[in-house]
Design a protein around this motif. Structure first.
Motif, PDB file in Angstrom:
ATOM      1  N   PRO A  82      29.566  62.432  97.543  1.00 40.52           N
ATOM      2  CA  PRO A  82      30.977  62.040  97.427  1.00 40.52           C
ATOM      3  C   PRO A  82      31.347  61.787  95.969  1.00 40.52           C
ATOM      4  CG  PRO A  82      29.670  60.259  98.381  1.00 40.52           C
ATOM      5  CD  PRO A  82      28.757  61.445  98.231  1.00 40.52           C
ATOM      6  N   VAL A  83      32.602  62.041  95.644  1.00 39.09           N
ATOM      7  CA  VAL A  83      33.114  61.780  94.305  1.00 39.09           C
ATOM      8  C   VAL A  83      33.728  60.389  94.317  1.00 39.09           C
ATOM      9  CG1 VAL A  83      34.745  62.517  92.513  1.00 39.09           C
ATOM     10  CG2 VAL A  83      33.544  64.228  93.905  1.00 39.09           C
ATOM     11  N   LYS A  84      33.188  59.480  93.503  1.00 40.70           N
ATOM     12  CA  LYS A  84      33.633  58.087  93.460  1.00 40.70           C
ATOM     13  C   LYS A  84      34.891  57.924  92.612  1.00 40.70           C
ATOM     14  CE  LYS A  84      30.765  55.462  95.398  1.00 40.70           C
ATOM     15  NZ  LYS A  84      31.096  54.891  96.672  1.00 40.70           N
ATOM     16  N   VAL A  85      35.673  56.896  92.936  1.00 37.19           N
ATOM     17  CA  VAL A  85      36.857  56.542  92.165  1.00 37.19           C
ATOM     18  C   VAL A  85      36.419  55.889  90.864  1.00 37.19           C
ATOM     19  CG1 VAL A  85      38.866  55.013  92.119  1.00 37.19           C
ATOM     20  CG2 VAL A  85      38.320  56.287  94.202  1.00 37.19           C
ATOM     21  N   ASN A  86      36.999  56.342  89.744  1.00 38.57           N
ATOM     22  CA  ASN A  86      36.725  55.741  88.437  1.00 38.57           C
ATOM     23  C   ASN A  86      37.758  54.693  88.064  1.00 38.57           C
ATOM     24  OD1 ASN A  86      34.435  57.228  87.913  1.00 38.57           O
ATOM     25  ND2 ASN A  86      35.557  58.859  86.884  1.00 38.57           N
ATOM     26  N   SER A  87      39.039  54.943  88.434  1.00 33.06           N
ATOM     27  CA  SER A  87      40.097  54.021  88.055  1.00 33.06           C
ATOM     28  C   SER A  87      41.339  54.248  88.896  1.00 33.06           C
ATOM     29  CB  SER A  87      40.448  54.168  86.573  1.00 33.06           C
ATOM     30  OG  SER A  87      41.008  55.449  86.337  1.00 33.06           O
ATOM     31  N   ILE A  88      42.247  53.281  88.818  1.00 25.59           N
ATOM     32  CA  ILE A  88      43.564  53.362  89.449  1.00 25.59           C
ATOM     33  C   ILE A  88      44.599  53.027  88.387  1.00 25.59           C
ATOM     34  CG2 ILE A  88      45.129  52.340  91.156  1.00 25.59           C
ATOM     35  CD1 ILE A  88      42.751  51.616  92.834  1.00 25.59           C
ATOM     36  N   SER A  89      45.687  53.780  88.365  1.00 27.60           N
ATOM     37  CA  SER A  89      46.830  53.419  87.526  1.00 27.60           C
ATOM     38  C   SER A  89      48.051  53.322  88.432  1.00 27.60           C
ATOM     39  CB  SER A  89      47.053  54.453  86.416  1.00 27.60           C
ATOM     40  OG  SER A  89      47.342  55.716  86.973  1.00 27.60           O
ATOM     41  N   VAL A  90      49.028  52.525  88.014  1.00 28.71           N
ATOM     42  CA  VAL A  90      50.240  52.366  88.811  1.00 28.71           C
ATOM     43  C   VAL A  90      51.468  52.637  87.964  1.00 28.71           C
ATOM     44  CG1 VAL A  90      49.265  50.777  90.500  1.00 28.71           C
ATOM     45  CG2 VAL A  90      50.255  49.877  88.399  1.00 28.71           C
ATOM     46  N   SER A  91      52.513  53.091  88.628  1.00 31.26           N
ATOM     47  CA  SER A  91      53.776  53.383  87.977  1.00 31.26           C
ATOM     48  C   SER A  91      54.895  53.014  88.943  1.00 31.26           C
ATOM     49  CB  SER A  91      53.836  54.873  87.636  1.00 31.26           C
ATOM     50  OG  SER A  91      55.059  55.206  87.035  1.00 31.26           O
ATOM     51  N   PRO A  92      55.986  52.424  88.477  1.00 33.99           N
ATOM     52  CA  PRO A  92      56.354  52.185  87.087  1.00 33.99           C
ATOM     53  C   PRO A  92      55.653  50.956  86.529  1.00 33.99           C
ATOM     54  CG  PRO A  92      58.055  51.314  88.506  1.00 33.99           C
ATOM     55  CD  PRO A  92      57.037  51.982  89.399  1.00 33.99           C
ATOM     56  N   GLU A  93      55.826  50.761  85.216  1.00 32.63           N
ATOM     57  CA  GLU A  93      55.220  49.601  84.574  1.00 32.63           C
ATOM     58  C   GLU A  93      55.992  48.327  84.868  1.00 32.63           C
ATOM     59  OE1 GLU A  93      54.344  50.221  80.477  1.00 32.63           O
ATOM     60  OE2 GLU A  93      53.208  52.039  80.889  1.00 32.63           O
ATOM     61  N   SER A  94      57.264  48.443  85.204  1.00 29.88           N
ATOM     62  CA  SER A  94      58.051  47.282  85.603  1.00 29.88           C
ATOM     63  C   SER A  94      59.187  47.747  86.496  1.00 29.88           C
ATOM     64  CB  SER A  94      58.595  46.540  84.379  1.00 29.88           C
ATOM     65  OG  SER A  94      59.538  47.345  83.712  1.00 29.88           O
ATOM     66  N   MET A  95      59.698  46.811  87.292  1.00 28.75           N
ATOM     67  CA  MET A  95      60.862  47.099  88.122  1.00 28.75           C
ATOM     68  C   MET A  95      61.571  45.795  88.410  1.00 28.75           C
ATOM     69  SD  MET A  95      59.690  47.822  92.120  1.00 28.75           S
ATOM     70  CE  MET A  95      58.626  49.153  91.684  1.00 28.75           C
ATOM     71  N   THR A  96      62.855  45.885  88.653  1.00 29.75           N
ATOM     72  CA  THR A  96      63.646  44.720  89.007  1.00 29.75           C
ATOM     73  C   THR A  96      64.254  44.962  90.382  1.00 29.75           C
ATOM     74  OG1 THR A  96      64.162  44.294  86.700  1.00 29.75           O
ATOM     75  CG2 THR A  96      65.605  43.278  88.333  1.00 29.75           C
ATOM     76  N   LEU A  97      64.074  43.987  91.276  1.00 26.12           N
ATOM     77  CA  LEU A  97      64.611  44.070  92.627  1.00 26.12           C
ATOM     78  C   LEU A  97      65.419  42.819  92.924  1.00 26.12           C
ATOM     79  CD1 LEU A  97      61.368  45.244  94.476  1.00 26.12           C
ATOM     80  CD2 LEU A  97      63.248  46.679  93.694  1.00 26.12           C
ATOM     81  N   ILE A  98      66.368  42.923  93.810  1.00 22.48           N
ATOM     82  CA  ILE A  98      67.167  41.777  94.223  1.00 22.48           C
ATOM     83  C   ILE A  98      66.697  41.363  95.611  1.00 22.48           C
ATOM     84  CG2 ILE A  98      69.481  40.953  94.781  1.00 22.48           C
ATOM     85  CD1 ILE A  98      70.512  43.015  92.720  1.00 22.48           C
ATOM     86  N   ALA A  99      66.343  40.082  95.740  1.00 23.49           N
ATOM     87  CA  ALA A  99      65.828  39.557  97.006  1.00 23.49           C
ATOM     88  C   ALA A  99      66.801  39.858  98.139  1.00 23.49           C
ATOM     89  CB  ALA A  99      65.603  38.046  96.897  1.00 23.49           C
ATOM     90  N   GLY A 100      66.263  40.403  99.228  1.00 28.57           N
ATOM     91  CA  GLY A 100      67.063  40.722 100.399  1.00 28.57           C
ATOM     92  C   GLY A 100      67.798  42.045 100.323  1.00 28.57           C
TER      93      GLY A 100
END
Length: 119
Positions: free
Chosen positions: A39-57
């Motif tokens: 099996p090929v193992k996971v080396n890393s994870i990255s996430v996008s976007p670097e920031s976000m703004t949400l309004i509650a509800g």
């Protein structure tokens, strides 16, 4: 991920995420002419976007996690929120619920040491 004044802000703090290079397979990377390939193992994870703004509800936000290498055998991600009363996450979809702060985490199902957190 602070939620203040009805607004949820998600920041990807890549400095606090842990990514660990693969330690290799000690020379047994093939199937030696038969059987199942290693099996090929996971080396890393990255996430996008670097920031976000949400309004509650209100509207949700989407975080995309990318597994490296792209040919990893198990690309499944386990998502979690450190404060589910503030925001929940399901398959990268963040639902802001209330004012407050939470941390959204994306963790490799292949290796829990491979993770990325959004503050």
């Amino acid at each position: 991920m602070p939620i203040t004044g009805g607004t949820s802000v998600v920041n990807n703090n890549t400095g606090s995420g842990t990514t660990t290079p693969s330690q290799g397979d000690n020379g047994s990377n093939g199937n030696n002419g038969g059987g199942t390939p290693a099996p090929v193992k996971v080396n890393s994870i990255s996430v996008s976007p670097e920031s976000m703004t949400l309004i509650a509800g209100e509207a949700t936000g989407t975080i995309t996690a990318t597994i490296s290498p792209s040919n990893a055998t198990n690309k499944n991600i386990i998502w979690s929120s450190s404060n589910k009363t503030v925001a929940t996450v399901n398959n990268g979809i963040v639902t802001p619920l209330a004012e407050g702060t939470t941390i959204i985490s994306a963790v490799s199902a292949d290796d829990s040491a491979k993770r990325q957190r959004l503050h």
